[in-house]
Design an enzyme around this catalytic site. Sequence first.
Site, mmCIF file in Angstrom:
data_model
loop_
_atom_site.group_PDB
_atom_site.id
_atom_site.type_symbol
_atom_site.label_atom_id
_atom_site.label_comp_id
_atom_site.label_asym_id
_atom_site.label_seq_id
_atom_site.Cartn_x
_atom_site.Cartn_y
_atom_site.Cartn_z
ATOM 1 N N HIS A 306 101.471 28.089 20.400
ATOM 2 C CA HIS A 306 100.083 28.490 20.161
ATOM 3 C C HIS A 306 99.025 27.803 19.635
ATOM 4 O O HIS A 306 99.331 26.686 19.169
ATOM 5 C CB HIS A 306 100.238 29.822 19.179
ATOM 6 C CG HIS A 306 99.083 30.662 19.291
ATOM 7 N ND1 HIS A 306 97.757 30.588 18.637
ATOM 8 C CD2 HIS A 306 99.012 31.994 19.563
ATOM 9 C CE1 HIS A 306 97.204 31.674 18.785
ATOM 10 N NE2 HIS A 306 97.944 32.498 19.583
ATOM 11 N N ASP A 363 104.028 37.037 22.600
ATOM 12 C CA ASP A 363 104.577 37.443 23.891
ATOM 13 C C ASP A 363 106.157 37.250 23.957
ATOM 14 O O ASP A 363 106.691 37.533 25.034
ATOM 15 C CB ASP A 363 103.888 36.487 24.970
ATOM 16 C CG ASP A 363 102.259 36.944 24.973
ATOM 17 O OD1 ASP A 363 101.517 36.025 24.993
ATOM 18 O OD2 ASP A 363 102.170 38.116 25.199
HETATM 19 C C1 SDX Z 1 98.599 34.492 23.864
HETATM 20 O O1 SDX Z 1 94.483 32.063 21.571
HETATM 21 C C2 SDX Z 1 95.224 33.132 21.387
HETATM 22 O O2 SDX Z 1 95.239 33.874 20.364
HETATM 23 C C3 SDX Z 1 96.124 33.837 22.440
HETATM 24 C C4 SDX Z 1 96.872 35.028 22.033
HETATM 25 C C5 SDX Z 1 96.033 36.289 21.596
HETATM 26 O O3 SDX Z 1 96.706 37.034 21.188
HETATM 27 O O4 SDX Z 1 95.021 36.402 22.311
HETATM 28 O O5 SDX Z 1 97.864 34.670 20.751
HETATM 29 C C6 SDX Z 1 98.088 35.309 23.209
HETATM 30 O O6 SDX Z 1 97.955 33.790 24.550
HETATM 31 C C7 SDX Z 1 99.801 33.632 23.096
HETATM 32 C C8 SDX Z 1 100.213 32.266 23.714
HETATM 33 C C9 SDX Z 1 100.949 32.790 25.242
HETATM 34 N N1 SDX Z 1 101.333 31.623 26.060
HETATM 35 C C10 SDX Z 1 102.753 31.207 26.108
HETATM 36 O O7 SDX Z 1 103.399 31.639 25.580
HETATM 37 C C11 SDX Z 1 102.520 30.173 27.226
HETATM 38 C C12 SDX Z 1 103.552 29.015 26.601
HETATM 39 N N2 SDX Z 1 102.597 28.253 25.667
HETATM 40 C C13 SDX Z 1 102.019 27.167 25.949
HETATM 41 O O8 SDX Z 1 101.444 26.949 27.362
HETATM 42 C C14 SDX Z 1 101.085 26.789 24.904
HETATM 43 O O9 SDX Z 1 101.818 26.568 23.623
HETATM 44 C C15 SDX Z 1 99.568 27.432 24.751
HETATM 45 C C16 SDX Z 1 98.850 27.465 25.916
HETATM 46 C C17 SDX Z 1 99.764 28.656 24.188
HETATM 47 C C18 SDX Z 1 98.978 26.297 23.925
HETATM 48 O O10 SDX Z 1 98.649 25.409 24.203
HETATM 49 P P1 SDX Z 1 97.860 24.193 23.345
HETATM 50 O O11 SDX Z 1 97.248 24.585 22.212
HETATM 51 O O12 SDX Z 1 96.730 23.777 24.449
HETATM 52 O O13 SDX Z 1 98.940 23.207 23.271
HETATM 53 P P2 SDX Z 1 99.360 22.020 24.302
HETATM 54 O O14 SDX Z 1 99.483 22.586 25.723
HETATM 55 O O15 SDX Z 1 98.453 20.751 24.010
HETATM 56 O O16 SDX Z 1 100.667 21.762 23.862
HETATM 57 C C19 SDX Z 1 100.738 20.943 22.652
HETATM 58 C C20 SDX Z 1 102.054 20.091 22.805
HETATM 59 C C21 SDX Z 1 102.127 19.524 24.304
HETATM 60 O O17 SDX Z 1 103.174 18.460 24.318
HETATM 61 P P3 SDX Z 1 102.417 16.811 24.099
HETATM 62 O O18 SDX Z 1 101.432 16.610 25.277
HETATM 63 O O19 SDX Z 1 101.499 17.126 22.779
HETATM 64 O O20 SDX Z 1 103.410 15.937 24.189
HETATM 65 O O21 SDX Z 1 103.276 21.225 22.754
HETATM 66 C C22 SDX Z 1 103.833 21.220 24.094
HETATM 67 C C23 SDX Z 1 102.854 20.311 25.171
HETATM 68 O O22 SDX Z 1 103.657 20.202 26.132
HETATM 69 N N3 SDX Z 1 104.187 22.726 24.261
HETATM 70 C C24 SDX Z 1 105.244 23.187 24.569
HETATM 71 C C25 SDX Z 1 105.066 24.566 24.747
HETATM 72 N N4 SDX Z 1 103.732 24.584 24.213
HETATM 73 C C26 SDX Z 1 102.886 23.580 24.015
HETATM 74 N N5 SDX Z 1 106.473 22.513 25.078
HETATM 75 C C27 SDX Z 1 107.161 23.565 25.592
HETATM 76 N N6 SDX Z 1 107.210 24.794 25.591
HETATM 77 C C28 SDX Z 1 105.896 25.489 25.219
HETATM 78 N N7 SDX Z 1 105.876 26.859 24.983
#
Ligand code: SDX
Length: 428
Positions: A306, A363
């Site tokens: 998140h 989720d």
């Molecule tokens: C919702 O914003 C909100 O409040 C949203 C929400 C709401 O109620 O409105 O809470 C609802 O959207 C919840 C999130 C649902 N999405 C997912 O579950 C999809 C999987 N998660 C991600 O894609 C990710 O975690 C996000 C999009 C939710 C957050 O992404 P960020 O904050 O932009 O973080 P990032 O992509 O920069 O990741 C940081 C690091 C990265 O690695 P590095 O580049 O630093 O090496 O963490 C890794 C990412 O690769 N990472 C994951 C991961 N999520 C982040 N690695 C593996 N699995 C994951 N799920």
Amino acid sequence: MSENQASLTAGGNSVDMPIKSGTIGPDVIDIRKLYGQTGMFTYDPGFTSTASCDSAITYIDGDEGVLLHRGYPIGQLAEHSSFMEVSYLLLNGELPSQQELADFTRTITRHTMLHEQLATFYRGFRRDAHPMAVMCGVVGALSAFYHDSTDIADPVHRKISSHRLIAKMPTIAAMAYKYSVGQPFIYPDNKLSYTGNFLKMTFGVPAEEYEVIPAVEKAMDRIFILHADHEQNASTSTVRLAGSSGANPFACIAAGIACLWGPAHGGANEAALNMLKEIGTPDRIQHYIDRAKDKNDPFRLMGFGHRVYKNYDPRATVMQQTVREVFDALKVNDPLFETALRLEEIALSDPYFAEKKLFPNVDFYSGIILSAIGFPTTMFTVLFALARTVGWVAQWNEMISDPGQKIGRPRQLYTGPTARDYVPLSDR
Ligand code: SDX
């Protein structure tokens, strides 16, 4: 708000900017005069360090895993409140009295019916259209049917359109499901609760009496509470940006629905259950954990991570408890729940997820509950949009009623070609 100063030295200029404090949470540096004083913009793609507005509706402390709606912790609201009461709270800022709640619920109930012409609108879609595509289209079309409540400068219009949107989303969602399975639309039943009515419109059929199961109604209502609002997330920011141009509320909510659909946002509940189905049994979990950690593999654990929560999403905690309640009420079990629990256990003990502070989010477990209740995965984000509509509407109202609000117009760091002359086709 208390004021103190931040100073920035850029291009030989030193600029003082006021620091503003909210009631709780991080202070902000007010940079609104920065461009005028330095000729420079700030740069923050993805808005990782940017506050886009003032708001008094929802507060999140991502490090502590805290979520407050108008100051009330989500765990207390999920345990003691109802979606109608939380909707009133988000819209009005205070918990309602018994009479206020009764009046609000009656108003919403009496707006649940859709203009009959909209049933024809559904028939323009293919039966196998994704319900989110249908919901996007139908909600956007509402402004063609409810012209009498689109003057956003008129608080009465804003109130009516807010109530219409909150009230009609369950009907729109249920009709999208019925259309997809080829069953007749079921009209709203004003004798039922908001959530009970939604369940009947979705799963009821004309040939039989539909009995709402109280435990399922309670679980569904709690799921709506957990999805109601969440600060300035991507879809709420979309609604605010659309609203800042003066677009009508139906168009703004349709824009929010479109944004929510993405798998990185509200589409993650559908993606998370599909991921669990692909994993299948616990023995296959480690392979997917390894894929999620592999920088060269685009696969991510859906329902994990998140932007704000760097601790356990408090909504996921309640969601996990609700799985057990629904399984007990329906006397069902789903081996995917065990797979999900095991996946969480393995991931949270893996340094990769611990270092990056990746925890289950709202989720991760919701799809297991919705599947047990009988919803197909394609309806999961529709249900998220149904519940989030009250948050979008509350945030939209907060913005529109702020006399100082301006149209949102970010700038950019330009990386394209400098000016050059046109080359006639004959010379290319
Ligand atoms: C919702 O914003 C909100 O409040 C949203 C929400 C709401 O109620 O409105 O809470 C609802 O959207 C919840 C999130 C649902 N999405 C997912 O579950 C999809 C999987 N998660 C991600 O894609 C990710 O975690 C996000 C999009 C939710 C957050 O992404 P960020 O904050 O932009 O973080 P990032 O992509 O920069 O990741 C940081 C690091 C990265 O690695 P590095 O580049 O630093 O090496 O963490 C890794 C990412 O690769 N990472 C994951 C991961 N999520 C982040 N690695 C593996 N699995 C994951 N799920």
